[in-house]
Design an enzyme around this catalytic site. Structure first.
Site, mmCIF file in Angstrom:
data_model
loop_
_atom_site.group_PDB
_atom_site.id
_atom_site.type_symbol
_atom_site.label_atom_id
_atom_site.label_comp_id
_atom_site.label_asym_id
_atom_site.label_seq_id
_atom_site.Cartn_x
_atom_site.Cartn_y
_atom_site.Cartn_z
ATOM 1 N N ASP A 195 -61.832 -76.773 37.512
ATOM 2 C CA ASP A 195 -62.418 -77.995 38.065
ATOM 3 C C ASP A 195 -63.939 -77.963 38.093
ATOM 4 O O ASP A 195 -64.560 -76.926 37.843
ATOM 5 C CB ASP A 195 -61.866 -78.242 39.483
ATOM 6 C CG ASP A 195 -61.850 -76.983 40.342
ATOM 7 O OD1 ASP A 195 -62.524 -76.003 39.971
ATOM 8 O OD2 ASP A 195 -61.175 -76.980 41.380
ATOM 9 N N ASN A 204 -55.805 -76.220 53.282
ATOM 10 C CA ASN A 204 -54.810 -77.309 53.304
ATOM 11 C C ASN A 204 -53.815 -77.206 52.146
ATOM 12 O O ASN A 204 -53.039 -78.119 51.911
ATOM 13 C CB ASN A 204 -55.521 -78.675 53.275
ATOM 14 C CG ASN A 204 -56.327 -78.893 51.998
ATOM 15 O OD1 ASN A 204 -56.333 -78.035 51.109
ATOM 16 N ND2 ASN A 204 -56.997 -80.025 51.895
ATOM 17 N N HIS A 233 -54.630 -76.977 48.905
ATOM 18 C CA HIS A 233 -55.046 -77.514 47.591
ATOM 19 C C HIS A 233 -55.190 -76.378 46.572
ATOM 20 O O HIS A 233 -55.566 -75.257 46.915
ATOM 21 C CB HIS A 233 -56.302 -78.384 47.683
ATOM 22 C CG HIS A 233 -57.583 -77.665 47.905
ATOM 23 N ND1 HIS A 233 -58.474 -77.985 48.906
ATOM 24 C CD2 HIS A 233 -58.161 -76.635 47.244
ATOM 25 C CE1 HIS A 233 -59.529 -77.198 48.840
ATOM 26 N NE2 HIS A 233 -59.365 -76.366 47.845
ATOM 27 N N GLU A 251 -55.319 -82.221 45.949
ATOM 28 C CA GLU A 251 -55.287 -82.252 47.410
ATOM 29 C C GLU A 251 -53.918 -82.710 47.912
ATOM 30 O O GLU A 251 -53.204 -83.436 47.209
ATOM 31 C CB GLU A 251 -56.331 -83.253 47.923
ATOM 32 C CG GLU A 251 -57.757 -82.954 47.515
ATOM 33 C CD GLU A 251 -58.393 -81.865 48.358
ATOM 34 O OE1 GLU A 251 -57.706 -81.277 49.217
ATOM 35 O OE2 GLU A 251 -59.594 -81.605 48.154
#
Ligand code: F6R
Length: 235
Positions: free
Chosen positions: A67, A136, A138, A143
């Site tokens: 990314d 979280n 991801h 996400e």
């Protein structure tokens, strides 16, 4: 998913580097999938050391990163392009043009996503994918959500992710609000996955993985469906 629990970050980094070295010994022209963030930094340092000692060779390999922020200049010290040059590429012997990070400075990010995904597919997909994980769940910038993207795409960043990354920027306000990220497809199609879970903030997400439930609200949980994931943990 195979879990290896480590006592220290150094141990996690050494083990991770050994897995990459073994991969390159078995298949020198491997396609590596790489990640940024704090989790793999020690592993990259270890790989640099192994390279300096003549124990690893990147000359036939190539790499694709997960990314990049959007928009961001490649030379911006906060870009993932810069991070990879600084933490690995400038110090080992990948050949010119054999490493690719999504380009966060293009005018048409959707086109960049398509060409990036095609470039990975043209290489036959990823042999070994390195992943970190967000608190979280991801992976890349996939996400938690009701639905997850399969393909490389442009995504908005969650407030929690912006907050977690604000430490690298002057303030939370200067963190870019979008990113280009591989989707779940290229990640799940990797032949082998190395997941690094490092830091106390990952305790809950680690427990969730151990519980063995799959949900798009924890994107990393999809890795439980992959046949060859090694997860190295240091909380
Ligand atoms: C980085 C990436 C992210 C990180 C994750 C964990 O390329 O894709 O998903 O792996 O945010 O970051 P750290 O390792 O800093 O805790």
């Amino acid at each position: 998913m195979k879990f290896i629990i480590c006592e220290s970050y150094e141990e996690l980094s050494d083990l991770g580097a050994k897995i990459i070295a073994e991969q390159l010994q078995k298949k020198p022209d491997s396609v590596l999938g790489l990640a940024t963030g704090s989790s793999p930094v020690g592993m990259y340092q270890q790989l640099i050391k192994m390279y300096q000692e003549g124990k690893i060779d990147f000359s036939k390999a190539c790499s694709f990163n997960l990314d990049e922020y959007y928009p961001i200049a490649n030379e911006d010290p906060n870009s993932y392009n810069y991070f990879m040059n600084d933490n690995l590429f400038n110090h080992v012997n990948f050949t010119e043009g054999s490493t690719r990070v999504p380009n966060g400075s293009v005018a048409d990010p959707d086109l960049e996503c398509k060409s990036y995904e095609q470039a990975v597919l043209d290489k036959g997909g990823i042999d070994l994918q390195v992943l970190g994980i967000g608190p979280n769940g991801h992976i890349g910038f996939n996400e938690p959500d009701d639905q997850l993207f399969v393909h490389t795409h442009v995504t908005g960043l969650e407030p929690a992710t912006i907050e977690a990354n604000a430490r690298f920027f002057e303030s939370a306000e200067s963190v870019p609000t979008k990113a280009i990220t591989m989707g779940m497809g290229l990640i799940m199609q990797a032949k082998k996955i190395l997941l690094l879970i490092s830091g106390k903030s990952k305790k809950d997400v680690f427990e969730q993985l151990k519980n063995g439930m799959v949900t798009p609200q924890n994107p990393a949980s999809f890795l439980l469906l992959h046949p060859d994931v090694t997860t190295i943990v240091c909380l």
